[in-house]
Design a protein around this motif. Structure first.
Motif, PDB file in Angstrom:
ATOM      1  N   ALA A 131      27.957  83.006  66.753  1.00 51.18           N
ATOM      2  CA  ALA A 131      26.583  83.162  66.253  1.00 51.18           C
ATOM      3  C   ALA A 131      25.623  82.243  67.006  1.00 51.18           C
ATOM      4  CB  ALA A 131      26.537  82.884  64.757  1.00 51.18           C
ATOM      5  N   GLU A 132      25.979  80.971  67.126  1.00 57.57           N
ATOM      6  CA  GLU A 132      25.078  80.019  67.774  1.00 57.57           C
ATOM      7  C   GLU A 132      24.875  80.336  69.253  1.00 57.57           C
ATOM      8  OE1 GLU A 132      26.726  76.196  66.753  1.00 57.57           O
ATOM      9  OE2 GLU A 132      25.724  76.204  64.788  1.00 57.57           O
ATOM     10  N   GLU A 133      25.923  80.770  69.932  1.00 55.95           N
ATOM     11  CA  GLU A 133      25.795  81.118  71.355  1.00 55.95           C
ATOM     12  C   GLU A 133      24.849  82.297  71.575  1.00 55.95           C
ATOM     13  OE1 GLU A 133      29.680  81.884  72.955  1.00 55.95           O
ATOM     14  OE2 GLU A 133      30.277  79.781  72.787  1.00 55.95           O
ATOM     15  N   ASN A 134      24.653  83.101  70.541  1.00 60.56           N
ATOM     16  CA  ASN A 134      23.832  84.304  70.678  1.00 60.56           C
ATOM     17  C   ASN A 134      22.567  84.259  69.824  1.00 60.56           C
ATOM     18  OD1 ASN A 134      25.357  86.350  72.459  1.00 60.56           O
ATOM     19  ND2 ASN A 134      26.923  85.354  71.217  1.00 60.56           N
ATOM     20  N   GLY A 135      22.154  83.054  69.432  1.00 57.52           N
ATOM     21  CA  GLY A 135      20.901  82.875  68.723  1.00 57.52           C
ATOM     22  C   GLY A 135      20.858  83.485  67.346  1.00 57.52           C
ATOM     23  N   CYS A 136      21.985  83.417  66.614  1.00 56.64           N
ATOM     24  CA  CYS A 136      22.052  84.034  65.288  1.00 56.64           C
ATOM     25  C   CYS A 136      22.457  83.023  64.216  1.00 56.64           C
ATOM     26  CB  CYS A 136      23.074  85.175  65.283  1.00 56.64           C
ATOM     27  SG  CYS A 136      22.625  86.565  66.328  1.00 56.64           S
ATOM     28  N   ARG A 137      22.095  83.350  62.997  1.00 62.10           N
ATOM     29  CA  ARG A 137      22.586  82.693  61.791  1.00 62.10           C
ATOM     30  C   ARG A 137      23.292  83.775  60.993  1.00 62.10           C
ATOM     31  NH1 ARG A 137      17.483  80.521  59.013  1.00 62.10           N
ATOM     32  NH2 ARG A 137      16.586  82.391  59.899  1.00 62.10           N
ATOM     33  N   CYS A 138      24.096  83.382  60.006  1.00 59.38           N
ATOM     34  CA  CYS A 138      24.802  84.440  59.274  1.00 59.38           C
ATOM     35  C   CYS A 138      25.213  84.016  57.878  1.00 59.38           C
ATOM     36  CB  CYS A 138      26.021  84.915  60.063  1.00 59.38           C
ATOM     37  SG  CYS A 138      27.283  83.665  60.341  1.00 59.38           S
ATOM     38  N   ILE A 139      25.492  85.035  57.074  1.00 59.42           N
ATOM     39  CA  ILE A 139      26.098  84.904  55.751  1.00 59.42           C
ATOM     40  C   ILE A 139      27.404  85.701  55.827  1.00 59.42           C
ATOM     41  CG2 ILE A 139      25.899  85.527  53.310  1.00 59.42           C
ATOM     42  CD1 ILE A 139      22.849  85.190  53.626  1.00 59.42           C
ATOM     43  N   TYR A 140      28.503  85.141  55.340  1.00 59.55           N
ATOM     44  CA  TYR A 140      29.803  85.796  55.505  1.00 59.55           C
ATOM     45  C   TYR A 140      30.640  85.735  54.238  1.00 59.55           C
ATOM     46  CZ  TYR A 140      31.359  80.975  55.938  1.00 59.55           C
ATOM     47  OH  TYR A 140      31.604  79.650  55.691  1.00 59.55           O
TER      48      TYR A 140
END
Length: 183
Positions: free
Chosen positions: A70-79
């Motif tokens: 996620a961080e390498e691709n500019g994202c945040r997430c809920i899992y």
């Protein structure tokens, strides 16, 4: 539409002819440009039959791989990691963000970890995705993902399930925002 290729083949049995078909996989992914930018996307990935996320140590490694992708691709997430599958909602932080690449990298990093630590555990080849149309759709997907353990009988309330969380979001604020809602 799936491309079908057929051939007639002489059968050695008295019934006569048998028809065999080779099926090429149908392209089911949208153009990769749809996964870029600030558009949230929900992904579901399944483990191959018989494998399960059963320990906190394994899920911790999966979260590390998810965070890295996620961080390498500019994202945040809920899992949420369920016994045989996982759900993640990727949120792009800007125009450079790429939710699809984040998911691919997560599967690559976690798949490598499996190969080194749990050789019998593998991901299924692909994953499901859902690109959100609007805020209502996104909120419904968030509630679906978070309530998955409740529907499966693994927790009474989703925020009590130990294998749900977030990367790049304050988890307490997620609980505060969605905790009183049910799916």
């Amino acid at each position: 539409m799936a491309w079908l290729w057929g051939c007639l083949q002489r059968n050695t049995q008295p019934e006569g002819w048998a028809y065999c078909v080779k099926v090429r996989e149908k392209k089911h992914r949208l153009d990769l440009g749809f996964y870029k930018g600030k558009r949230p996307v929900t992904f579901t990935a399944n483990l191959k039959e018989g494998a399960e996320f059963v320990t906190e140590a394994v899920v911790d490694e999966m979260v590390r791989a998810l965070k890295r992708g996620a961080e390498e691709n500019g994202c945040r997430c809920i899992y949420t990691f369920m016994p045989g599958h996982m759900h993640v909602i990727m949120f792009g932080d800007g125009a450079h963000s790429d939710a699809y690449s984040a998911m691919v990298k997560f599967k690559q990093y976690s798949g490598y970890w499996f190969s080194q630590n749990l050789p019998g555990v593998k991901w299924q080849k692909d994953f499901w995705d859902h690109i959100h149309r609007d805020e209502t759709d996104m909120n419904n997907q968030i509630l679906y993902v978070l309530n998955n353990p409740v529907k499966a009988g693994l927790a009474k309330r989703w925020w009590e399930y130990p294998f749900s969380g977030s990367v790049g979001f304050d988890w307490e604020k997620v609980v505060e925002r969605f905790g009183s809602e049910d799916g």
